[in-house]
Scaffold this active site. Structure first.
Site, mmCIF file in Angstrom:
data_model
loop_
_atom_site.group_PDB
_atom_site.id
_atom_site.type_symbol
_atom_site.label_atom_id
_atom_site.label_comp_id
_atom_site.label_asym_id
_atom_site.label_seq_id
_atom_site.Cartn_x
_atom_site.Cartn_y
_atom_site.Cartn_z
ATOM 1 N N CYS A 1 0.401 -0.646 -2.294
ATOM 2 C CA CYS A 1 0.106 0.680 -2.823
ATOM 3 C C CYS A 1 -1.277 1.174 -2.455
ATOM 4 O O CYS A 1 -1.632 2.297 -2.783
ATOM 5 C CB CYS A 1 0.248 0.688 -4.348
ATOM 6 N N GLY A 2 -2.099 0.348 -1.817
ATOM 7 C CA GLY A 2 -3.401 0.822 -1.401
ATOM 8 C C GLY A 2 -4.519 0.460 -2.353
ATOM 9 O O GLY A 2 -5.683 0.766 -2.090
#
Length: 282
Positions: free
Chosen positions: A115-116
């Site tokens: 998801c970063g």
């Protein structure tokens, strides 16, 4: 809907002997989860318990924490251009007054390892978002002997695995070792979402007296899902990741790895493990 297994022709070679026969494989299909009609996520899953999977996913996202916050979950009719319902798209409609998160390609969620977010940002996101903090009132106490018996009980309940050998499993046990629920899926994270979603719809969140057992490793994602559901003990038959251990220590989750027979490693939350008193020396 309910396409858990499929048959495929295989060429079998056994000790030089060649034969042809059908084999039973676990089904894998995409599931698109929509929130109030807008696409939210796509996951590859084994069909079945799709509504529970979607609900559990939203618990993990921090969107919902109670069954009353969901107005409806339905399959989307006409999911394809020709109007056929594939049963691979579900739409979750939130109850009136429940805030809908901003859904964009850069949405600020933390459900998956891709998801970063990473490190401290991921830990802070879970700690500050969960509405079911891991509690000890009174403390759950689990003996090593009880934990060591759980993998065999999970394995005995894996009906689809027996036919395919290709599924992960997740199970909820009571603190007395009673099997409460078990789900199988090609993705271990999906199996946990199905458990949590079922508990949500049954009004059993938070799962503050439960033990979650997973058939593989304990990733950050699985530890996060346990914490978001208020589960105090997560056990895995394989290794945890370093970030899963950090999250467990940060949130008070008991994390057990390499649970194999009487052997196990306790990485965090050892206060819930009821150890026998050491014998006096000398």
């Amino acid at each position: 809907m309910g396409r858990v297994t499929e048959r495929r022709r295989t060429l079998r070679i056994r000790d030089g002997a060649v034969s042809s026969r059908p084999d039973t494989l676990v089904a894998e299909e995409p599931l698109e989860i929509r929130l109030d009609g807008r696409p939210l996520a796509i996951t590859m899953r084994t069909p079945g318990d799709d509504f529970a999977l979607a609900a559990g996913f939203l618990v993990s996202e921090g969107v919902i924490a109670d069954g009353d916050e969901v107005q409806s979950i339905v399959y989307c009719a006409g999911a394809t251009a020709d109007g056929v319902n594939t049963y691979n798209v579900v739409d979750v409609k939130l109850a009136p007054g429940v805030p809908v998160p901003d859904i964009t390609l850069e949405r600020n969620v933390y459900t998956t390892s891709s998801c970063g977010l990473c490190g401290k940002a991921s830990l802070d996101a879970v700690r500050t978002t969960t509405r079911h903090p891991v509690a000890d009132a009174p403390p759950v106490r689990i003996t090593p002997e009880l934990l060591s018996a759980l993998p065999d009980r999970l394995r005995a309940a894996q009906r689809v695995f027996d036919r395919t050998g290709g599924l992960h499993a997740a199970a909820l046990f009571s603190e007395e070792g009673e099997l409460m629920d078990v789900r199988e899926d090609v993705g271990r994270h999906n199996a946990v979402d199905k458990l949590v979603g079922r508990a949500l719809t049954d009004g059993r969140l938070p799962l503050s007296r439960a033990v979650l057992l997973v058939s593989g490793r304990a990733s950050f994602e699985l530890a996060q899902k346990a914490v978001m559901a208020g589960i105090p003990v997560l056990a895995a038959v394989s290794a945890p990741s370093s970030l899963a251990v950090d999250l467990a220590a940060e949130t008070g989750l008991t994390l057990v790895g390499f649970l194999r027979g009487p052997s196990m490693n306790v990485y965090a939350g050892e206060h819930r493990i009821a150890l026998a008193a050491a014998a006096p020396q000398g």
